[in-house]
Design an enzyme around this catalytic site. Structure first.
Site, mmCIF file in Angstrom:
data_model
loop_
_atom_site.group_PDB
_atom_site.id
_atom_site.type_symbol
_atom_site.label_atom_id
_atom_site.label_comp_id
_atom_site.label_asym_id
_atom_site.label_seq_id
_atom_site.Cartn_x
_atom_site.Cartn_y
_atom_site.Cartn_z
ATOM 1 C CB SER A 49 -1.356 12.269 -7.830
ATOM 2 O OG SER A 49 -1.590 11.816 -6.516
ATOM 3 C CB SER B 293 -9.296 5.988 4.800
ATOM 4 O OG SER B 293 -8.081 6.718 4.863
ATOM 5 C CE LYS C 251 -7.283 0.103 5.562
ATOM 6 N NZ LYS C 251 -5.906 -0.397 5.405
ATOM 7 C CB THR D 117 10.019 -12.972 3.024
ATOM 8 O OG1 THR D 117 11.441 -13.064 3.145
ATOM 9 C CG2 THR D 117 9.406 -14.309 3.415
ATOM 10 C CB THR E 219 -3.362 11.368 9.349
ATOM 11 O OG1 THR E 219 -2.246 10.669 9.925
ATOM 12 C CG2 THR E 219 -4.298 10.366 8.712
#
Length: 407
Positions: A138, A190, A249, A279, A364
């Site tokens: 990763s 991002s 996006k 759902t 973040t």
């Protein structure tokens, strides 16, 4: 134990660290993007603001063709899907959208999810778990949804340094050739706006017998001849095993998906609890997504203008001496490097200049790299860019921020 006191202490800690998140109550208005009405609960007033941090990168959320498709399907099928995909929740629009997505990425099948986060979590927790002794490699800057999915797989994992092919190769060399492997990474990251070397990672995957899982969330609709992402732009889409993307996006709606070989996608469909027991997205959302994808497959005008605005903004920021961080994509980060001052800058921009840019703080981004993350759209004008840069210059001077802080 005083449970409420315990959790209040956790919130107080966030506030002390300047990491407490405050939501801006914004009402977007069709026809006036990127303008929005800011509902300020503190002073009980509404103000018009300009949004500079939206992920509706191309303004497709106000596209007439998308709105017409949504409205038509809403009155045809109703507000909700009526259940999970297994229990009455599969609608013709879901099926058509999955076929559209598979075609977009030139894969055998695609599978819809309620969000890109859920798509990553489901795919990365399910497929490796179904492989005996699978190991996951990763990228160190992968999204939280990818990290969670990898963790929930229960598989052994190795983290390679961001976009570092030498480190990735060293890890691959240390593993048995026959052991199942999955390399998970993103195309456009991002927060920094940098782009992965997809072809080179695929070369390593081929050499060492690994699958590849590519998150194209910030690239679908934005890059490539038909808007299929960076892998299409770099002409290596066929080499990537699985591609994950979003409808929330560039396509202007909500939802996520994974596309890839039919056996793998069917395995996610059949074994992922977060798909099985959730759902389905409303049919009208799927109908709007079909319209958005089909339009952007044939129209490059929106992404070309968006790229033009991004280049223009970067140039204007640099010319003004503001610390714009290096970015090879449409994302324009401006470094502040301090959580408290980043929040102050955002507040001043909103309160004084009616410009909304959300502060990006830890976790973040790493501590010391706090920033304003700016995302220009085709709906912004050259005049808007000039006004933004003038406001940023004033804020930098007022707060005595570092003009030489770019990294």
């Amino acid at each position: 134990m005083d449970y409420v006191k315990h959790f209040q202490a956790k919130i107080d800690e966030l506030k002390r660290d300047q990491r407490y998140r405050v939501f801006a109550n914004l009402a977007r208005s069709v026809g006036s993007f990127p303008q929005a009405t800011y509902h300020d609960g503190q002073i009980g007033a509404n103000r018009e603001v300009q949004v500079w941090c939206s992920n509706d990168y191309l303004g497709m959320g106000q596209s007439e063709m998308v709105l017409n498709a949504v409205q038509s399907a809403l009155w045809e099928c109703g507000a909700g899907a009526g259940g999970t995909r297994n229990i009455s929740g599969t609608n013709k629009y879901h099926v058509a959208l999955e076929q559209e997505l598979a075609s977009l990425h030139q894969k055998e099948l695609a599978l819809l999810f309620t969000s890109g986060y859920v798509a990553n979590q489901a795919a990365l927790s399910t497929l490796p778990r179904l492989l005996s002794d699978c190991v996951i490699l990763s990228d160190s800057r992968n999204h939280a949804s990818m990290i969670e999915g990898i963790r929930n797989s229960g598989c052994e994992k190795f983290i390679f340094q961001h976009n570092d092919l030498t480190h990735l190769e060293a890890i691959l060399r240390s593993l048995p050739r026959a052991r199942p492997k999955l390399i998970a990474f993103e195309s456009v990251y991002s927060m920094d706006g940098d782009i992965a070397p997809i072809s080179a990672i695929c070369d390593l995957a081929d050499s060492f017998g690994a699958m590849t899982y590519l998150d194209e969330v910030h690239a679908v609709g934005m890059y490539g001849r038909r808007g299929a992402g960076i892998a299409e732009r770099d002409e290596c889409m066929d080499r990537v095993t699985l591609i994950e993307g979003t409808l929330g996006k560039a396509y202007g709606l909500v939802g996520g998906y994974v596309a890839g070989p039919s056996a793998m996608i069917d395995s996610i469909r059949s074994f992922a609890p977060s798909f099985i027991f959730t759902t389905a997205i409303p049919p009208y959302i799927a109908a709007g997504a079909i319209a958005s994808i089909r339009h952007l497959m044939h129209s490059a005008a929106e992404r070309e203008l968006q790229q033009q605005r991004a280049v223009e903004l970067k140039h204007t920021l640099r010319a003004a001496g503001l610390p714009v961080m290096p970015s090879t994509s449409h994302i324009v980060p401006v470094l502040i490097g301090d959580a408290r001052r980043c929040k102050q800058a955002s507040d001043i921009l909103l309160d004084k200049y009616r410009i909304y840019i959300q502060p990006i703080n830890y976790p973040t981004v790493p501590r010391g790299t706090e920033r304003l993350r700016i995302t220009p759209t085709p709906c912004h004008s050259t005049s808007d860019i000039d006004d933004l840069v003038e406001a940023l210059l004033a804020v930098w001077r007022d707060l005595e921020l570092d003009f030489n802080n770019a990294r």
